[in-house]
Write a protein that holds these residues in place. Structure first.
Motif, PDB file in Angstrom:
ATOM      1  N   ARG A 260      23.652   7.765  92.179  1.00 45.06           N
ATOM      2  CA  ARG A 260      24.576   6.746  91.686  1.00 45.06           C
ATOM      3  C   ARG A 260      25.022   6.985  90.247  1.00 45.06           C
ATOM      4  NH1 ARG A 260      24.495   2.058  94.953  1.00 45.06           N
ATOM      5  NH2 ARG A 260      24.243   2.787  97.087  1.00 45.06           N
ATOM      6  N   GLY A 261      24.223   7.700  89.458  1.00 44.16           N
ATOM      7  CA  GLY A 261      24.615   7.927  88.071  1.00 44.16           C
ATOM      8  C   GLY A 261      23.491   8.549  87.267  1.00 44.16           C
ATOM      9  N   LEU A 262      23.823   8.959  86.053  1.00 49.16           N
ATOM     10  CA  LEU A 262      22.827   9.444  85.112  1.00 49.16           C
ATOM     11  C   LEU A 262      21.982   8.252  84.677  1.00 49.16           C
ATOM     12  CD1 LEU A 262      21.736  11.775  83.316  1.00 49.16           C
ATOM     13  CD2 LEU A 262      23.424  11.064  81.598  1.00 49.16           C
ATOM     14  N   GLY A 263      20.674   8.322  84.923  1.00 53.59           N
ATOM     15  CA  GLY A 263      19.812   7.182  84.649  1.00 53.59           C
ATOM     16  C   GLY A 263      19.134   7.233  83.297  1.00 53.59           C
ATOM     17  N   TYR A 264      18.615   8.403  82.940  1.00 53.51           N
ATOM     18  CA  TYR A 264      17.930   8.552  81.659  1.00 53.51           C
ATOM     19  C   TYR A 264      17.882  10.019  81.267  1.00 53.51           C
ATOM     20  CZ  TYR A 264      13.766   9.603  84.618  1.00 53.51           C
ATOM     21  OH  TYR A 264      12.900  10.120  85.540  1.00 53.51           O
ATOM     22  N   LEU A 265      17.554  10.228  80.002  1.00 51.51           N
ATOM     23  CA  LEU A 265      17.362  11.571  79.477  1.00 51.51           C
ATOM     24  C   LEU A 265      16.101  11.554  78.631  1.00 51.51           C
ATOM     25  CD1 LEU A 265      18.597  14.460  79.146  1.00 51.51           C
ATOM     26  CD2 LEU A 265      19.651  13.613  77.039  1.00 51.51           C
ATOM     27  N   ARG A 266      15.244  12.547  78.836  1.00 52.99           N
ATOM     28  CA  ARG A 266      14.026  12.700  78.046  1.00 52.99           C
ATOM     29  C   ARG A 266      14.098  14.030  77.315  1.00 52.99           C
ATOM     30  NH1 ARG A 266       9.521   9.698  79.656  1.00 52.99           N
ATOM     31  NH2 ARG A 266       8.089  11.462  79.366  1.00 52.99           N
ATOM     32  N   VAL A 267      13.985  13.985  75.986  1.00 49.10           N
ATOM     33  CA  VAL A 267      14.027  15.203  75.189  1.00 49.10           C
ATOM     34  C   VAL A 267      12.795  15.269  74.285  1.00 49.10           C
ATOM     35  CG1 VAL A 267      16.544  15.321  75.201  1.00 49.10           C
ATOM     36  CG2 VAL A 267      15.396  14.154  73.328  1.00 49.10           C
TER      37      VAL A 267
ATOM     38  N   ARG B 132      14.550  -0.294  80.098  1.00 44.05           N
ATOM     39  CA  ARG B 132      13.545  -0.208  79.040  1.00 44.05           C
ATOM     40  C   ARG B 132      13.859   0.901  78.051  1.00 44.05           C
ATOM     41  NH1 ARG B 132       7.523   1.296  80.583  1.00 44.05           N
ATOM     42  NH2 ARG B 132       8.320   3.384  80.131  1.00 44.05           N
ATOM     43  N   ALA B 133      14.332   2.014  78.566  1.00 49.14           N
ATOM     44  CA  ALA B 133      14.751   3.113  77.686  1.00 49.14           C
ATOM     45  C   ALA B 133      15.651   4.041  78.478  1.00 49.14           C
ATOM     46  CB  ALA B 133      13.560   3.873  77.133  1.00 49.14           C
TER      47      ALA B 133
ATOM     48  N   ALA C 123      13.597  16.240  80.798  1.00 47.71           N
ATOM     49  CA  ALA C 123      14.033  15.803  82.120  1.00 47.71           C
ATOM     50  C   ALA C 123      15.395  15.136  82.044  1.00 47.71           C
ATOM     51  CB  ALA C 123      13.020  14.826  82.732  1.00 47.71           C
ATOM     52  N   VAL C 124      16.233  15.451  83.029  1.00 50.85           N
ATOM     53  CA  VAL C 124      17.491  14.735  83.241  1.00 50.85           C
ATOM     54  C   VAL C 124      17.269  13.856  84.467  1.00 50.85           C
ATOM     55  CG1 VAL C 124      19.955  14.934  83.695  1.00 50.85           C
ATOM     56  CG2 VAL C 124      18.800  16.675  82.309  1.00 50.85           C
ATOM     57  N   GLY C 125      17.330  12.537  84.277  1.00 48.17           N
ATOM     58  CA  GLY C 125      16.992  11.604  85.346  1.00 48.17           C
ATOM     59  C   GLY C 125      18.216  11.028  86.037  1.00 48.17           C
ATOM     60  N   TRP C 126      18.301  11.241  87.340  1.00 49.18           N
ATOM     61  CA  TRP C 126      19.421  10.736  88.151  1.00 49.18           C
ATOM     62  C   TRP C 126      18.934   9.614  89.055  1.00 49.18           C
ATOM     63  CZ3 TRP C 126      23.993  12.432  86.635  1.00 49.18           C
ATOM     64  CH2 TRP C 126      24.071  13.682  85.985  1.00 49.18           C
ATOM     65  N   GLU C 127      19.729   8.540  89.138  1.00 47.98           N
ATOM     66  CA  GLU C 127      19.308   7.340  89.847  1.00 47.98           C
ATOM     67  C   GLU C 127      19.883   7.279  91.262  1.00 47.98           C
ATOM     68  OE1 GLU C 127      19.276   2.467  89.195  1.00 47.98           O
ATOM     69  OE2 GLU C 127      20.241   3.778  87.717  1.00 47.98           O
ATOM     70  N   VAL C 128      19.043   6.821  92.218  1.00 45.84           N
ATOM     71  CA  VAL C 128      19.489   6.544  93.582  1.00 45.84           C
ATOM     72  C   VAL C 128      19.214   5.077  93.903  1.00 45.84           C
ATOM     73  CG1 VAL C 128      19.186   8.917  94.373  1.00 45.84           C
ATOM     74  CG2 VAL C 128      17.290   7.287  94.591  1.00 45.84           C
ATOM     75  N   ARG C 129      19.734   4.615  95.020  1.00 51.90           N
ATOM     76  CA  ARG C 129      19.694   3.189  95.335  1.00 51.90           C
ATOM     77  C   ARG C 129      18.288   2.673  95.599  1.00 51.90           C
ATOM     78  NH1 ARG C 129      19.640  -0.650  99.233  1.00 51.90           N
ATOM     79  NH2 ARG C 129      21.164  -2.361  99.030  1.00 51.90           N
ATOM     80  N   ASP C 130      17.492   3.420  96.404  1.00 48.29           N
ATOM     81  CA  ASP C 130      16.218   2.881  96.870  1.00 48.29           C
ATOM     82  C   ASP C 130      15.319   4.020  97.343  1.00 48.29           C
ATOM     83  OD1 ASP C 130      17.274   3.631  99.389  1.00 48.29           O
ATOM     84  OD2 ASP C 130      18.092   1.626  99.711  1.00 48.29           O
ATOM     85  N   GLN C 131      14.147   3.643  97.914  1.00 43.92           N
ATOM     86  CA  GLN C 131      13.172   4.643  98.339  1.00 43.92           C
ATOM     87  C   GLN C 131      13.693   5.520  99.469  1.00 43.92           C
ATOM     88  OE1 GLN C 131      13.031   1.330  98.728  1.00 43.92           O
ATOM     89  NE2 GLN C 131      11.498   0.683 100.253  1.00 43.92           N
ATOM     90  N   PHE C 132      14.584   4.980 100.302  1.00 45.18           N
ATOM     91  CA  PHE C 132      15.118   5.759 101.411  1.00 45.18           C
ATOM     92  C   PHE C 132      16.078   6.836 100.907  1.00 45.18           C
ATOM     93  CE2 PHE C 132      14.313   1.376 102.850  1.00 45.18           C
ATOM     94  CZ  PHE C 132      13.226   1.649 103.678  1.00 45.18           C
TER      95      PHE C 132
ATOM     96  N   GLN D  34      28.532   2.988  85.970  1.00 45.73           N
ATOM     97  CA  GLN D  34      28.896   4.325  85.496  1.00 45.73           C
ATOM     98  C   GLN D  34      27.685   5.119  84.987  1.00 45.73           C
ATOM     99  OE1 GLN D  34      32.680   4.766  83.276  1.00 45.73           O
ATOM    100  NE2 GLN D  34      32.798   2.544  83.350  1.00 45.73           N
ATOM    101  N   GLY D  35      26.510   4.501  85.011  1.00 46.73           N
ATOM    102  CA  GLY D  35      25.329   5.201  84.536  1.00 46.73           C
ATOM    103  C   GLY D  35      25.280   5.283  83.020  1.00 46.73           C
ATOM    104  N   MET D  36      24.329   6.059  82.538  1.00 45.13           N
ATOM    105  CA  MET D  36      24.080   6.171  81.098  1.00 45.13           C
ATOM    106  C   MET D  36      25.222   6.830  80.343  1.00 45.13           C
ATOM    107  SD  MET D  36      21.014   8.416  79.393  1.00 45.13           S
ATOM    108  CE  MET D  36      20.801   8.568  77.619  1.00 45.13           C
TER     109      MET D  36
END
Length: 309
Positions: free
Chosen positions: A5-12, A49-50, A64-73, A142-144
Motif C-alpha cells: 500500500r505504501g512506504l511505511g517506514y525507513l530505518r537508518v 509511532r515512528a 531497512a526499507v519498510g513497505w506496508e500491506v493491508r493485513d496478515q493475509f 500515500q505512505g511516508m
C-alpha cells in the motif's frame, strides 16, 4: 495488483545522531517520538509511532526499507511470492516487530542487497504530532513518501519490484554519457498508490553502504518548505539542490545532505496519479525550473568506497 500500500517506514544507521537530530527536528520540523533504543532518534510524521528511525552505529547505512500491506493475509501472500521467486524470506521475531512498532513483518534482500521489510498492523500513537514548522506531513494513503535506491543489477531489481512485488511502472528518465552502442540506462520510477512514485531505482557503480540515494517527504504548504530551507541554511547544512519543481511528480522541493552521504528531499504540491488513465512516460528533464545541483557534493551511492572499508 500489488498487496503493498505504501512506504511505511525507513530505518537508518548513523555515526552522528546529534547532527541528525539537528537536521530532522530543528531544521525540517519532524516531531521527535520515542522508541526502544534510548540512544536512537525516532521521528514522527503522523499517528505512527515512528516513520523514520535513526539508530547509532559505526557506519552510515540503510537498515531497512519498510513497505506496508493491508493485513496478515496480504503479508503471507507477499512472502509466498518472494519465496517462489527464489529469494529467502525471514519472519521477524516478536521483539523485532515490537522494535519497529508493527504487529508482524517479514524481511528479505532485494537484488541490489537492500534490506526490505514488509509489515502490517502499525502501532499508533494518538498524542498530538507537534511539528516544528506548524506543518502537516502528507502521508495517509500515500505512505511516508518515497525512496530512491541504488542498484548494480538494474534489470533484475526493476523486475523484482514490478513482477514479484507488483509495483506499477510510472515512467523513467534516460541517462546521458553512455556508449553509443550500449543499451540505454534509465532511472525507473514505480508506484503503489496515488503518489507518483513510492520508489525509484537508479543504476549505481557499487553495492556498498549506504544503500540509499534519498528519502522524500512531503508537507502541506510551500511556506513550510520555505521555512525549512531557511533553517537548513541557518544550521549550516549542505544544500544538495536548490528549490525547484520536478517534471514527473510536479513536486516543489529542495534536497539537503544528511549525515552519511545521502539526501532528504523536502517538498510540497506533489501530483496524484489516476491509475485508470495513467500511462508511463519518459521525462527528458528532471525539473521545469530550479533544482540546481552544481554545488552538491557527490552522493555516497555513486562514490567508490574507500579501500579498507
Amino acid at each position: 495488483m500489488t498487496h503493498i500500500r505504501g512506504l511505511g517506514y525507513l530505518r537508518v544507521q548513523t555515526r552522528d545522531i546529534d547532527r541528525w537530530r539537528q537536521l530532522t527536528v530543528e531544521a525540517l520540523g519532524f516531531a521527535e517520538g520515542s522508541g526502544p533504543d534510548p540512544d536512537g532518534l525516532y521521528l514522527r510524521m503522523d499517528e505512527r509511532r515512528a516513520r523514520l528511525a535513526v539508530l547509532p552505529g559505526d557506519t552510515d547505512r540503510v537498515q531497512a526499507v519498510g513497505w506496508e500491506v493491508r493485513d496478515q493475509f496480504a503479508l503471507a501472500a507477499v512472502g509466498r511470492a518472494v519465496e517462489e521467486a527464489g529469494t529467502a524470506v525471514k519472519q521477524l521475531t516478536q521483539q523485532e516487530a515490537d522494535e519497529r512498532g508493527v504487529e508482524a513483518a517479514v524481511t528479505f534482500d532485494d537484488p541490489a542487497g537492500v534490506p526490505v521489510e514488509v509489515f502490517f498492523g502499525p502501532v499508533l500513537d494518538h498524542s498530538p504530532v507537534l511539528t516544528g514548522l506548524g506543518q502537516t506531513f502528507v502521508t495517509g494513503g500515500q505512505g511516508m513518501g518515497h525512496v530512491v535506491l541504488p542498484t548494480t543489477r538494474m534489470e533484475e531489481t526493476v523486475a523484482f519490484y514490478t513482477e514479484v512485488l507488483g509495483f506499477l511502472p510510472r515512467g523513467g528518465i534516460r541517462l546521458g554519457g553512455q556508449e553509443a552502442d550500449a543499451p540505454p540506462r534509465r532511472v525507473r520510477f514505480v508506484g503503489v498508490n496515488q503518489r507518483h512514485h513510492s520508489l525509484a531505482l537508479c543504476p549505481a557503480p557499487h553495492g556498498e553502504e549506504p544503500g540509499l540515494v534519498h528519502l522524500m517527504v512531503e508537507v502541506d504548504s510551500l511556506d513550510a518548505v520555505g521555512r525549512a530551507l531557511d533553517n537548513v541554511a541557518r544550521l549550516d547544512f549542505s544544500l544538495s539542490s536548490t528549490l525547484g519543481r520536478h517534471t514527473n511528480d510536479k513536486m516543489v522541493s529542495f534536497y539537503v545532505r544528511a549525515p552519511g552521504g545521502w539526501d532528504i528531499e523536502y517538498g510540497t504540491e506533489g501530483m496524484l496519479v489516476d491509475e485508470a488513465h495513467y500511462t508511463a512516460e519518459e521525462i527528458t528533464a528532471d525539473s521545469y525550473w530550479g533544482h540546481d545541483w552544481s554545488g552538491s557534493q557527490p552522493l555516497a551511492a555513486f562514490t567508490p568506497p574507500k579501500a579498507g572499508r
